[in-house]
Design a protein around this motif. Sequence first.
Motif, mmCIF file in Angstrom:
data_model
loop_
_atom_site.group_PDB
_atom_site.id
_atom_site.type_symbol
_atom_site.label_atom_id
_atom_site.label_comp_id
_atom_site.label_asym_id
_atom_site.label_seq_id
_atom_site.Cartn_x
_atom_site.Cartn_y
_atom_site.Cartn_z
ATOM 1 N N ALA A 1 51.327 39.954 38.154
ATOM 2 C CA ALA A 1 51.980 40.750 39.176
ATOM 3 C C ALA A 1 50.369 41.042 40.782
ATOM 4 C CB ALA A 1 52.646 42.499 39.530
ATOM 5 N N LEU A 2 49.501 42.009 40.034
ATOM 6 C CA LEU A 2 47.995 42.019 41.091
ATOM 7 C C LEU A 2 47.525 40.068 41.565
ATOM 8 C CD1 LEU A 2 46.511 44.905 40.039
ATOM 9 C CD2 LEU A 2 48.101 44.938 41.936
ATOM 10 N N LEU A 3 47.366 39.471 39.875
ATOM 11 C CA LEU A 3 46.877 38.239 40.868
ATOM 12 C C LEU A 3 47.749 37.584 41.500
ATOM 13 C CD1 LEU A 3 45.504 36.959 37.239
ATOM 14 C CD2 LEU A 3 44.153 38.329 39.438
ATOM 15 N N GLY A 4 49.336 37.899 41.667
ATOM 16 C CA GLY A 4 50.034 37.017 41.775
ATOM 17 C C GLY A 4 50.086 37.250 43.455
ATOM 18 N N ALA A 5 50.030 38.307 43.637
ATOM 19 C CA ALA A 5 50.019 38.816 44.994
ATOM 20 C C ALA A 5 48.508 38.624 46.046
ATOM 21 C CB ALA A 5 49.791 40.604 44.707
ATOM 22 N N ALA B 1 47.875 50.739 35.058
ATOM 23 C CA ALA B 1 48.053 50.736 36.136
ATOM 24 C C ALA B 1 45.552 50.350 36.655
ATOM 25 C CB ALA B 1 48.624 51.156 37.256
ATOM 26 N N ALA B 2 45.636 51.544 36.579
ATOM 27 C CA ALA B 2 44.021 51.802 36.168
ATOM 28 C C ALA B 2 43.730 50.203 35.818
ATOM 29 C CB ALA B 2 43.667 52.811 36.081
ATOM 30 N N CYS B 3 44.219 50.117 34.511
ATOM 31 C CA CYS B 3 43.366 48.864 33.201
ATOM 32 C C CYS B 3 43.921 47.518 34.421
ATOM 33 C CB CYS B 3 43.669 48.928 32.392
ATOM 34 S SG CYS B 3 43.439 50.077 30.879
ATOM 35 N N ALA B 4 44.730 47.861 34.734
ATOM 36 C CA ALA B 4 45.092 46.188 35.791
ATOM 37 C C ALA B 4 44.595 46.554 37.135
ATOM 38 C CB ALA B 4 46.852 46.381 35.718
ATOM 39 N N LEU B 5 44.473 47.387 37.446
ATOM 40 C CA LEU B 5 43.582 46.811 38.640
ATOM 41 C C LEU B 5 42.137 46.560 38.164
ATOM 42 C CD1 LEU B 5 44.001 46.940 42.268
ATOM 43 C CD2 LEU B 5 43.647 49.619 41.373
ATOM 44 N N ALA B 6 41.630 47.531 37.360
ATOM 45 C CA ALA B 6 39.957 47.108 37.011
ATOM 46 C C ALA B 6 39.833 45.233 36.841
ATOM 47 C CB ALA B 6 39.405 47.803 35.784
ATOM 48 N N ALA B 7 41.040 44.698 35.331
ATOM 49 C CA ALA B 7 40.547 43.379 35.811
ATOM 50 C C ALA B 7 41.417 42.514 36.554
ATOM 51 C CB ALA B 7 42.237 43.380 34.802
ATOM 52 N N ALA B 8 41.875 42.840 37.753
ATOM 53 C CA ALA B 8 42.049 42.322 38.321
ATOM 54 C C ALA B 8 40.232 42.012 39.442
ATOM 55 C CB ALA B 8 42.919 42.500 39.756
ATOM 56 N N GLU B 9 40.132 43.156 40.048
ATOM 57 C CA GLU B 9 39.219 43.010 40.308
ATOM 58 C C GLU B 9 37.483 42.306 39.670
ATOM 59 O OE1 GLU B 9 35.508 46.567 41.695
ATOM 60 O OE2 GLU B 9 37.815 46.908 42.660
ATOM 61 N N ALA B 10 37.697 42.796 38.080
ATOM 62 C CA ALA B 10 36.697 41.879 37.684
ATOM 63 C C ALA B 10 37.208 39.804 37.595
ATOM 64 C CB ALA B 10 37.075 42.005 36.033
ATOM 65 N N PHE B 11 38.311 40.594 37.923
ATOM 66 C CA PHE B 11 38.996 38.450 37.592
ATOM 67 C C PHE B 11 37.812 38.345 39.224
ATOM 68 C CE2 PHE B 11 41.816 34.421 39.350
ATOM 69 C CZ PHE B 11 41.443 34.340 37.575
ATOM 70 N N PHE B 12 38.547 38.524 40.418
ATOM 71 C CA PHE B 12 38.239 37.946 41.796
ATOM 72 C C PHE B 12 36.659 37.995 42.083
ATOM 73 C CE2 PHE B 12 42.549 38.172 42.084
ATOM 74 C CZ PHE B 12 43.092 36.690 42.250
ATOM 75 N N GLY B 13 35.585 39.102 40.954
ATOM 76 C CA GLY B 13 35.249 39.703 41.137
ATOM 77 C C GLY B 13 34.672 40.402 42.737
ATOM 78 N N ALA B 14 35.522 41.316 43.123
ATOM 79 C CA ALA B 14 35.773 41.655 44.301
ATOM 80 C C ALA B 14 36.804 42.436 44.110
ATOM 81 C CB ALA B 14 35.479 41.000 45.699
ATOM 82 N N PRO B 15 36.956 43.841 45.466
ATOM 83 C CA PRO B 15 37.815 44.716 45.495
ATOM 84 C C PRO B 15 39.395 44.000 45.985
ATOM 85 C CG PRO B 15 36.394 45.411 47.125
ATOM 86 C CD PRO B 15 35.736 44.519 46.318
ATOM 87 N N LEU B 16 40.817 44.037 46.083
ATOM 88 C CA LEU B 16 41.450 43.485 46.651
ATOM 89 C C LEU B 16 41.504 44.514 47.463
ATOM 90 C CD1 LEU B 16 41.198 42.822 43.893
ATOM 91 C CD2 LEU B 16 43.582 42.709 43.434
ATOM 92 N N ASP B 17 42.516 43.392 49.027
ATOM 93 C CA ASP B 17 42.852 44.643 49.778
ATOM 94 C C ASP B 17 43.960 45.749 50.010
ATOM 95 O OD1 ASP B 17 43.633 44.631 53.001
ATOM 96 O OD2 ASP B 17 45.099 44.292 51.838
ATOM 97 N N ASP C 1 47.154 46.527 50.775
ATOM 98 C CA ASP C 1 48.396 45.618 50.840
ATOM 99 C C ASP C 1 48.520 44.537 49.791
ATOM 100 O OD1 ASP C 1 48.708 47.138 52.814
ATOM 101 O OD2 ASP C 1 48.278 45.040 54.960
ATOM 102 N N VAL C 2 47.502 43.865 49.535
ATOM 103 C CA VAL C 2 48.414 43.229 48.198
ATOM 104 C C VAL C 2 48.003 44.127 47.082
ATOM 105 C CG1 VAL C 2 46.938 41.597 46.302
ATOM 106 C CG2 VAL C 2 46.864 41.228 49.094
ATOM 107 N N VAL C 3 47.334 45.332 47.122
ATOM 108 C CA VAL C 3 47.360 46.179 45.372
ATOM 109 C C VAL C 3 49.113 47.016 45.448
ATOM 110 C CG1 VAL C 3 46.575 48.441 44.128
ATOM 111 C CG2 VAL C 3 44.854 46.646 45.391
ATOM 112 N N GLY C 4 49.718 47.055 46.577
ATOM 113 C CA GLY C 4 50.460 47.308 46.770
ATOM 114 C C GLY C 4 51.577 46.578 46.803
ATOM 115 N N GLU C 5 51.531 45.636 47.000
ATOM 116 C CA GLU C 5 52.659 44.583 46.246
ATOM 117 C C GLU C 5 52.919 43.882 45.550
ATOM 118 O OE1 GLU C 5 53.362 39.316 47.806
ATOM 119 O OE2 GLU C 5 51.889 40.926 49.131
ATOM 120 N N GLY C 6 52.061 44.158 44.979
ATOM 121 C CA GLY C 6 51.373 43.795 43.069
ATOM 122 C C GLY C 6 52.203 44.767 42.765
ATOM 123 N N PHE C 7 51.994 45.669 43.087
ATOM 124 C CA PHE C 7 52.608 47.054 41.517
ATOM 125 C C PHE C 7 53.332 47.396 41.594
ATOM 126 C CE2 PHE C 7 48.206 48.471 41.142
ATOM 127 C CZ PHE C 7 47.875 48.512 39.744
#
Length: 445
Positions: free
Chosen positions: A70-74, A272-288, A290-296
């Motif tokens: 969901a986070l990557l999709g957002a 959720a903490a694991c998923a968010l860390a995974a998404a940040e690791a994937f992009f190599g940067a923190p997520l916005d 609004d994106v985090v809220g939409e994703g979860f």
Amino acid sequence: MAAFTSVAEALEWLDAHIDHEAKVPSRRALPTLDRMRQLVHLLGDPQRTYPSVHLTGTNGKGSTAAMTTALLGAMGLTVGTYTSPNLARVNERLARAGEPIDDRSLTEVLGSLALLEPLMDERATRFELLTAAAFAWFAEVAVDAAVVEVGVGGTWDATNVVDAQVAVLTNVSYDHTEILGPTLEGIAADKAGIVKPGATVVVGETDPRLVQVVRTVADEAGAAQVWVRGEEFDCTANRLAVGGRLVDLRTPGRRYGEVLVPLHGAHQGVNAACALAAAEAFFGAPLDEDVVGEGFGAAQVPGRLELLGRRPLCLVDGAHNVAGTEALAQSLRADFSVDGARVAVVGMLSGRDPSAMLAPLAAAGIGTVIACAPDSPRALPAEVVAEAARALGAEVSVAGSVEDAVTTARSLVDEDGLVLVTGSLYVVAAARAVLQQGFGRVPGS
């Protein structure tokens, strides 16, 4: 020439292969990736045509996979997700942008595998074929990324032909000990076997002994970095909210306050903490934010503390080991307090310790157990579950099927009570079909 003319024909061919999910292999029979490597090689190694997040763990990997997807999709990516087992249809295991593969596409991709099978040195297993089908389909529909959930363990799992730049290990406890272990350190090492050179490793487990095992394996594999919950990332606040949990999360990149995770149970804050860390690791940067809220907000995990009715409360949860039922019991106490009777429909697979799994539920106020057997060759006899429940002081009855067990449980509970279905995802799958036909289904669920 098409190999199959219908999805039913394709699934009949698939089901004719050895199914290690229905019959768990011996420790000696498991350790080889040779068949899987040959299979994906014949397909042109499709798993290398897109970046991947690879997830393992004793519990929580399905929920974490759903939230990561969901986070990557957002973030605007089209994501392929491979998970197991399925609840209703095998199509659920292969999804693109959250939508299961359609029958025509599943028929075609299994057909391509059937045509390749004569070239194999050894006949593949059912899970290997499904895994290869997922990788091939993801390449065909041109996903931007894949989120791949391990079946069992890690090192020798069929999914471990992916070269994921992010590897996630949610936690480590005893499960599938006929294959893994026998120690927790051994289980941790096996799961850490998914780590590839250059990967970022996201570790939800916090036991220092097990974290050190993961670090050692990751270092030997050439991982770029290891992020450990409680150090590089964490869930710093976790509160009950309407429809789920309200959590505060932090990653190496930033802090995120009051994020609504629409999933029940405090353990989902950790996932959720694991998923968010995974998404940040994937992009190599923190997520916005609004994106985090939409994703979860878009995350859905059927069969995991899923609410299917309110009067009475009807819950299904696929907890299938001691750690899972302990988390379930904690959620019952914290999130689902009721004034009336609490009745559980429980069925398990062989190899489980029914006493150890039922004890947390008894402590959480489950006073009546309707024992049943899952529709599986690995089913633990309902009488064995019933005997363990009686020894814990519960009122007990034995049902001939999951459907009968659900009907019996519902008859014992007034509108202020609770019906819980747990012990195996096979039981949950059968119960969902009954509960969603009535018994106070949650509007919109």
